[in-house]
Design an enzyme around this catalytic site. Structure first.
Site, PDB file in Angstrom:
ATOM      1  N   GLU A 185       0.819  -1.212   0.000  1.00 33.21           N
ATOM      2  CA  GLU A 185       0.000   0.000   0.000  1.00 33.21           C
ATOM      3  C   GLU A 185       0.853   1.263   0.000  1.00 33.21           C
ATOM      4  OE1 GLU A 185      -3.068   0.345  -0.542  1.00 33.21           O
ATOM      5  OE2 GLU A 185      -3.693  -1.746  -0.451  1.00 33.21           O
ATOM      6  N   TYR A 198       9.345   9.681  -4.477  1.00 34.44           N
ATOM      7  CA  TYR A 198       8.682  10.026  -3.211  1.00 34.44           C
ATOM      8  C   TYR A 198       9.372   9.292  -2.054  1.00 34.44           C
ATOM      9  CZ  TYR A 198       5.080  11.592  -6.484  1.00 34.44           C
ATOM     10  OH  TYR A 198       4.412  12.200  -7.515  1.00 34.44           O
ATOM     11  N   TYR A 233      -6.746   6.148   4.430  1.00 32.86           N
ATOM     12  CA  TYR A 233      -6.921   5.096   3.430  1.00 32.86           C
ATOM     13  C   TYR A 233      -6.028   3.889   3.721  1.00 32.86           C
ATOM     14  CZ  TYR A 233      -5.841   2.363  -0.631  1.00 32.86           C
ATOM     15  OH  TYR A 233      -5.598   1.290  -1.437  1.00 32.86           O
ATOM     16  N   ASP A 243      -9.976   5.678  -1.776  1.00 33.80           N
ATOM     17  CA  ASP A 243      -8.948   6.388  -2.531  1.00 33.80           C
ATOM     18  C   ASP A 243      -9.586   7.052  -3.743  1.00 33.80           C
ATOM     19  OD1 ASP A 243      -9.501   4.288  -4.231  1.00 33.80           O
ATOM     20  OD2 ASP A 243      -7.409   3.654  -4.488  1.00 33.80           O
ATOM     21  N   CYS A 272     -13.950   1.520 -14.434  1.00 29.27           N
ATOM     22  CA  CYS A 272     -14.465   2.891 -14.265  1.00 29.27           C
ATOM     23  C   CYS A 272     -13.282   3.854 -14.352  1.00 29.27           C
ATOM     24  CB  CYS A 272     -15.191   3.010 -12.927  1.00 29.27           C
ATOM     25  SG  CYS A 272     -16.292   4.436 -12.810  1.00 29.27           S
ATOM     26  N   CYS A 330     -18.183   0.915 -19.552  1.00 28.49           N
ATOM     27  CA  CYS A 330     -19.463   0.613 -18.902  1.00 28.49           C
ATOM     28  C   CYS A 330     -20.024  -0.743 -19.318  1.00 28.49           C
ATOM     29  CB  CYS A 330     -20.476   1.715 -19.195  1.00 28.49           C
ATOM     30  SG  CYS A 330     -19.979   3.332 -18.561  1.00 28.49           S
ATOM     31  N   CYS A 366     -25.917   2.356 -12.128  1.00 35.52           N
ATOM     32  CA  CYS A 366     -25.162   3.610 -12.247  1.00 35.52           C
ATOM     33  C   CYS A 366     -26.007   4.731 -12.848  1.00 35.52           C
ATOM     34  CB  CYS A 366     -23.914   3.369 -13.096  1.00 35.52           C
ATOM     35  SG  CYS A 366     -22.866   4.829 -13.249  1.00 35.52           S
TER      36      CYS A 366
END
Length: 360
Positions: A40, A85, A123, A141, A194, A202, A211
């Site tokens: 994560e 990072y 999260y 998220d 998505c 879709c 939806c």
């Protein structure tokens, strides 16, 4: 149909889809707390496919929390090299040391305790608690916010913390017993179906019948995000300076961008040849080959973009306030940020014994 009723129909449809479509990922094969936690942290702002090889290498070198807590920082950053990072790695080690000191080397299972660890936000705490421990916790998220915005046809700014808290509260009410799989399924749906930045798929979505955005044909206008501030552009000049098969490196300041990492010497601005020669003199370095300009490079950080001009040369002696590293040391001991990756070919050429920059 009310929002709550619509959301209540999601778990059954989504989990059935997930069971047949979930990607095979190394951290899913063995979702132990440490492995989930490392994955994560690595996945923050980094694509899944990019993370995979780093994850495997990291876990092979540091298979336990205790190993992570004890590893020298230089080795840790070398294992992290290329992921960017770097404070993620430093916070990971700070947290590992706390886990060793306070929890005997085993991650706590409660959301609140996880949330107190350095580098662990709402999260990440929710993901670890639900996936590794089966605790009732949400993991919201950007993928989840995009899915829910389209599903419920909401035009709230998803970058607003209040919007995120609302979604967390709503999802908490519908969490099924398979809470870890449900959280991963929502994220997976956002990653594979998505999609951001274009038309969602879709026709492949298990929630298309529910939806609202799909029913209205309004998928691509959602989610709504407040416009980000323009990224600042900075011109930089990078020096590839060689002496006897060794390259000049220096450590960046302990605060600010790329704090505490090794870098190729650089200065602000786009220096001409004459200005670059003067800068070398100020550092106490005397070229024995003409300066050779490398191809220009660019690196984009979150809030700033570096546009880099490179100058390469051999000097008569090691000097200046630099460390000097040969090819082996550069590979094994000095983690260079990915911002300098574009200079890799020129760096390798300059480190070749007896070969001056620009020669082949």
């Amino acid at each position: 149909m009310e929002d709550r009723e619509l959301l209540g129909r999601v778990p059954e449809l989504l989990l059935a889809w997930y069971d047949g479509n979930a990607r095979v990922l190394p951290w899913r094969e063995d979702p132990s707390p440490y492995r989930v936690w490392v994955s994560e942290i690595m996945l923050q702002q980094t694509r899944v496919e990019a993370v995979k090889p780093y994850y495997e290498r990291f876990l092979a070198a540091l298979p336990t929390v205790a190993d992570l807590a004890a590893v020298p920082e230089e080795r840790l950053l070398k294992l992290w090299e290329g992921l960017g990072y770097y404070n993620r790695a430093r916070n990971l080690q700070k947290a590992a040391r706390l886990v060793v000191e306070q929890y005997g080397g085993e991650l706590p299972g409660e959301w609140e305790a996880l949330r107190r660890l350095p580098g662990v936000g709402d999260y990440t705490a929710g993901a670890i608690a639900s996936i590794a421990f089966g605790k009732r916790a949400t993991a919201v998220d950007g993928n989840v916010l995009r899915v829910t915005a389209r599903l419920l046809h909401r035009r709230d700014n998803i970058l607003d913390p209040k919007v995120k808290r609302r979604v967390e509260e709503e999802l908490l009410e519908i969490l099924p017993p398979r809470v870890g799989d449900f959280n991963q399924a929502l994220m997976e749906l956002g990653a594979l179906v998505c999609l951001p930045g274009g038309a969602p798929l879709c026709g492949r979505c298990p929630l298309s019948s529910l939806c609202r955005a799909c029913a209205l044909g309004d998928q691509e206008s959602l989610p709504v995000k407040a416009k980000a501030k323009p990224r600042r552009v900075e011109e930089r000049t990078v020096f590839l300076v060689f002496c006897g098969g060794r390259a000049a490196l220096r450590r960046r300041p302990e605060t600010g961008l790329l704090s505490g990492l090794w870098e190729l010497p650089q200065v602000p601005g786009k220096l001409s040849r004459e200005e670059a020669e003067e800068q070398l003199r100020q550092w106490g370095l005397r070229p024995v080959t003409s300066l050779c300009q490398t191809p220009p490079a660019k690196h984009v950080f979150t809030h700033v973009e570096w546009r880099m001009t490179g100058w390469s040369c051999q000097v008569d002696r090691e000097g200046g306030d630099f460390s000097w590293a040969d090819k082996q040391a550069l590979k094994g001991d000095y983690p260079l940020p990915s911002a300098f990756r574009a200079f890799g070919e020129a760096l390798a050429q300059g480190l070749a014994p007896g070969l001056a920059p620009g020669e082949s």
